[in-house]
Write a protein that holds these residues in place. Structure first.
Motif, short mmCIF file in Angstrom:
data_model
loop_
_atom_site.label_atom_id
_atom_site.label_comp_id
_atom_site.label_asym_id
_atom_site.label_seq_id
_atom_site.Cartn_x
_atom_site.Cartn_y
_atom_site.Cartn_z
N LEU A 53 50.83 53.61 0.15
CA LEU A 53 52.20 53.77 -0.34
C LEU A 53 53.14 52.71 0.22
CD1 LEU A 53 52.33 57.66 -0.15
CD2 LEU A 53 52.52 56.30 -2.24
N LEU A 54 52.95 52.35 1.49
CA LEU A 54 53.76 51.28 2.08
C LEU A 54 53.50 49.96 1.35
CD1 LEU A 54 53.37 52.07 5.89
CD2 LEU A 54 55.43 52.37 4.51
N GLY A 55 52.24 49.71 1.02
CA GLY A 55 51.90 48.48 0.30
C GLY A 55 52.51 48.44 -1.09
N ILE A 56 52.51 49.58 -1.77
CA ILE A 56 53.11 49.66 -3.11
C ILE A 56 54.60 49.35 -3.06
CG2 ILE A 56 53.78 51.27 -4.93
CD1 ILE A 56 51.01 50.30 -5.29
N TRP A 57 55.28 49.91 -2.07
CA TRP A 57 56.72 49.63 -1.98
C TRP A 57 56.99 48.18 -1.58
CZ3 TRP A 57 60.81 52.05 -3.82
CH2 TRP A 57 60.65 53.37 -4.23
N ALA A 58 56.10 47.59 -0.81
CA ALA A 58 56.24 46.15 -0.51
C ALA A 58 56.16 45.34 -1.79
CB ALA A 58 55.15 45.72 0.47
N PHE A 61 59.41 45.70 -3.92
CA PHE A 61 60.57 44.94 -3.45
C PHE A 61 60.34 43.43 -3.58
CE2 PHE A 61 61.94 48.97 -1.62
CZ PHE A 61 63.29 48.93 -1.96
N LEU A 62 59.08 42.98 -3.46
CA LEU A 62 58.80 41.58 -3.74
C LEU A 62 59.16 41.24 -5.18
CD1 LEU A 62 55.34 41.00 -1.98
CD2 LEU A 62 57.49 39.85 -1.43
N CYS A 63 58.77 42.12 -6.10
CA CYS A 63 59.07 41.90 -7.52
C CYS A 63 60.57 41.95 -7.78
CB CYS A 63 58.36 42.94 -8.38
SG CYS A 63 56.56 42.76 -8.42
N LEU A 64 61.25 42.92 -7.16
CA LEU A 64 62.70 43.05 -7.35
C LEU A 64 63.43 41.80 -6.85
CD1 LEU A 64 63.34 46.79 -6.36
CD2 LEU A 64 63.58 45.77 -8.63
N GLY A 65 62.99 41.27 -5.71
CA GLY A 65 63.62 40.06 -5.19
C GLY A 65 63.47 38.88 -6.13
N LEU A 66 62.31 38.78 -6.79
CA LEU A 66 62.08 37.68 -7.72
C LEU A 66 62.71 37.92 -9.09
CD1 LEU A 66 58.39 36.74 -6.83
CD2 LEU A 66 60.45 35.43 -6.37
N CYS A 67 63.22 39.13 -9.31
CA CYS A 67 63.94 39.43 -10.57
C CYS A 67 65.38 38.93 -10.54
CB CYS A 67 63.95 40.93 -10.83
SG CYS A 67 62.40 41.59 -11.48
N ALA A 85 68.39 40.87 1.24
CA ALA A 85 68.05 42.24 1.66
C ALA A 85 66.77 42.71 0.99
CB ALA A 85 69.21 43.18 1.33
N LEU A 86 66.62 42.42 -0.30
CA LEU A 86 65.41 42.82 -1.01
C LEU A 86 64.18 42.17 -0.39
CD1 LEU A 86 66.74 42.58 -4.68
CD2 LEU A 86 66.11 44.69 -3.47
N GLY A 87 64.30 40.87 -0.06
CA GLY A 87 63.18 40.18 0.56
C GLY A 87 62.84 40.72 1.93
N LEU A 88 63.85 41.02 2.73
CA LEU A 88 63.61 41.55 4.08
C LEU A 88 63.03 42.96 4.03
CD1 LEU A 88 66.71 40.22 6.03
CD2 LEU A 88 64.32 39.54 6.32
N ILE A 89 63.48 43.77 3.09
CA ILE A 89 62.90 45.11 2.94
C ILE A 89 61.43 45.00 2.57
CG2 ILE A 89 62.95 47.24 1.57
CD1 ILE A 89 66.01 46.81 1.32
N LEU A 163 53.73 36.76 -3.60
CA LEU A 163 53.53 37.73 -4.66
C LEU A 163 52.10 37.65 -5.20
CD1 LEU A 163 54.68 39.91 -6.52
CD2 LEU A 163 55.40 38.10 -8.09
N ILE A 164 51.60 36.44 -5.43
CA ILE A 164 50.23 36.28 -5.91
C ILE A 164 49.23 36.90 -4.93
CG2 ILE A 164 48.42 34.59 -6.43
CD1 ILE A 164 50.67 32.73 -7.44
N ALA A 165 49.41 36.60 -3.63
CA ALA A 165 48.51 37.15 -2.61
C ALA A 165 48.60 38.67 -2.57
CB ALA A 165 48.86 36.56 -1.23
#
Length: 219
Positions: A53-58, A61-67, A85-89, A163-165
């Protein structure tokens, strides 16, 4: 005709409070899942579920930051003040995901961790993503932006590779292309594909703006 969506901008004096609110809201799922794991609310394998679940939320937020960039470019929705903030989260979730793996899953037994890494390539992708995220997190401040100059933008293009990794780590860990991995692969393709066509889109926007400017000036 280009589609544009304009949202009322939040007054600058309220932005710091909004950013702190984003941190609080963004980290709430992690705190909630920690509570569930500690109280037996995550099923028969709470460590693995908590780690997942922690990985899913990571990833989210990676996707949201790139949006943030395509939203600004295509729809005039300017959330640039919240990108850091999105990137740091996302970084905090990746760090927590990795800590759960090291401490709770592998028990900090280095022989077990090394054997697991060599046996499961997806862990290598996950670790590579974390390593690339560290310099991004360390330079997510005004001092770094000011002192690194144009090198800051170059460095932060690592977020694409992060994001790719992350997606490869997730998909290979699942071992099957179910709906959830397909969704995140699709999001990655869209976000990274947009970056490849962005120069042409921005050049067209600048040309259209330049063409309209003389007409407006003459009114």
């Amino acid at each position: 005709m280009a589609f544009a969506l304009s949202l009322p901008a939040l007054p600058k004096r309220y932005q710091p409070a909004a950013i702190w609110a984003l941190y609080v809201v963004g980290l709430c799922p992690g705190v909630w899942y920690f509570y569930l794991a500690a109280t037996g609310g995550l099923g028969f394998n709470p460590v693995k579920d908590f780690e997942h679940l922690l990985g899913i939320w990571a990833l989210r937020f990676l996707c949201l930051g790139l949006c943030v960039t395509p939203l600004r470019d295509l729809f005039n929705v300017n959330l640039i003040a919240y990108r850091r903030a999105l990137g740091l989260i996302a970084f905090y979730y990746v760090l927590a995901h990795f800590a759960v793996y090291l401490v709770l899953d592998r028990g900090l037994v280095m022989s077990s961790i090394i054997a697991d890494v060599l046996k499961r390539p997806y862990i290598m992708f996950g670790m590579a993503g974390l390593v690339m995220l560290v310099p991004l997190a360390l330079t997510s401040n005004r001092w770094s932006i000011r002192n690194l100059g144009s090198r800051w933008n170059t460095l932060h293009k690592l977020s694409y590779f992060v994001l790719i990794a992350g997606i490869l780590h997730f998909v290979l860990a699942r071992k099957s292309l179910t709906l959830e991995p397909v969704f995140y692969i699709s999001v990655m393709v869209i976000l990274l594909g947009y970056r490849s066509v962005r120069p042409a889109i921005m050049a067209r926007k600048r040309a259209r703006k330049a063409a309209l400017s003389p007409g407006r000036a003459g009114r």
